[in-house]
Design an enzyme around this catalytic site. Structure first.
Site, short mmCIF file in Angstrom:
data_model
loop_
_atom_site.label_atom_id
_atom_site.label_comp_id
_atom_site.label_asym_id
_atom_site.label_seq_id
_atom_site.Cartn_x
_atom_site.Cartn_y
_atom_site.Cartn_z
CD GLN A 1 -2.40 -1.04 2.63
OE1 GLN A 1 -2.19 -1.19 3.68
NE2 GLN A 1 -4.00 -0.94 2.67
CB ILE B 1 2.77 6.04 -2.43
CG1 ILE B 1 2.81 6.99 -1.46
CG2 ILE B 1 1.16 5.60 -2.66
CD1 ILE B 1 2.18 8.37 -1.62
CG HIS C 1 -2.96 2.63 -1.74
ND1 HIS C 1 -2.90 2.97 -0.21
CD2 HIS C 1 -3.89 1.81 -1.67
CE1 HIS C 1 -3.86 2.23 0.06
NE2 HIS C 1 -4.69 1.58 -0.66
CB CYS D 1 -2.36 13.72 -17.82
SG CYS D 1 -3.68 14.84 -18.77
CB CYS E 1 -4.73 12.40 -22.05
SG CYS E 1 -3.13 12.88 -21.56
CB CYS F 1 -4.46 16.71 -23.35
SG CYS F 1 -4.54 16.44 -21.67
CB SER G 1 -3.38 -3.20 11.55
OG SER G 1 -2.17 -2.80 12.48
CG ASN H 1 0.97 -5.55 12.34
OD1 ASN H 1 1.66 -4.82 11.74
ND2 ASN H 1 -0.12 -5.52 12.87
ZN ZN Z 1 -3.06 14.84 -20.78
#
Ligand code: ZN
Length: 199
Positions: free
Chosen positions: A45, A47, A63, A71, A74, A99, A138, A162
């Site tokens: 999870q 990032i 995630h 974008c 697009c 775009c 968890s 954990n």
């Molecule tokens: Zn775009």
């Protein structure tokens, strides 16, 4: 989208912290386990891209990732530096060169749905696994909360490291309520020694 300036300041600060972050023992041990042929892939999870920095392979980021921008019109993907460079130059609305749509980090924000292609990669991984090791979760957030039961229903075993109890502790073969950094390196070293003894 109504206050991009405020959000960009926050994202910039978070982004710079993520750039500076380095893999910890847990990340490195997963890479070691993978090199020993005992870890197929990683579902996360997070990032922060730290599994990639630790050179692990086959990583599914549920995630998304803070290392890319996307974008909003697009869906073109850019390195996050494209967005950061525009913001550093004072741009309030970092934009897509294709775009002119608004760019955002390619991480899931609150209220955004998870990407269907990423969910199906995660499903594939769960469907194939014979042992699901749960490290430092968890299991309170879906879909991750659902994976242990799914793996169990398909005949896999589960192991949990954990610091707190989880709802699936009673279904696990092994439950260790300790810090990953303290216990996981010892386990990986035992696995390594056992493999070397066999060969
Ligand atoms: Zn775009």
């Amino acid at each position: 989208m109504s206050d991009t300036k405020k959000n960009l300041d926050f994202m910039l600060e978070m982004g710079l912290n993520i750039f500076k972050a380095r893999p910890n023992k847990g990340h490195k041990m997963l890479t070691k386990l993978q090199k020993l042929g005992k870890l197929e892939g990683i579902l996360t999870q997070n990032i922060d891209g730290l599994h990639q920095k630790a050179h692990s392979k086959n990583i599914v980021e549920l995630h998304g990732t803070a290392h890319e921008a996307i974008c909003m019109v697009c869906n073109k993907i850019y390195p996050i530096t494209t967005m950061i460079n525009q913001v550093m130059k004072g741009e309030d609305r970092p934009s897509c060169e294709a775009c002119n749509g608004l760019l955002k980090p390619n991480a899931i924000f609150f209220g955004e749905p998870l990407r269907s292609e990423i969910l199906s990669q995660a499903d594939d991984m769960i469907n194939k696994c014979d042992l699901l090791i749960i490290l430092g979760s968890s299991l309170l957030v879906y879909p991750v909360a659902f994976y242990p039961r799914k793996a169990l229903s398909l005949g896999a075993k589960i192991a949990i490291i954990n610091i707190q109890e989880t709802d699936v502790d009673s279904f696990a073969e092994v439950v260790i309520h300790e810090k990953i950094g303290e216990v996981f390196p010892r386990i990986v070293n035992i696995v390594k020694n056992e493999i070397e003894e066999v060969h």
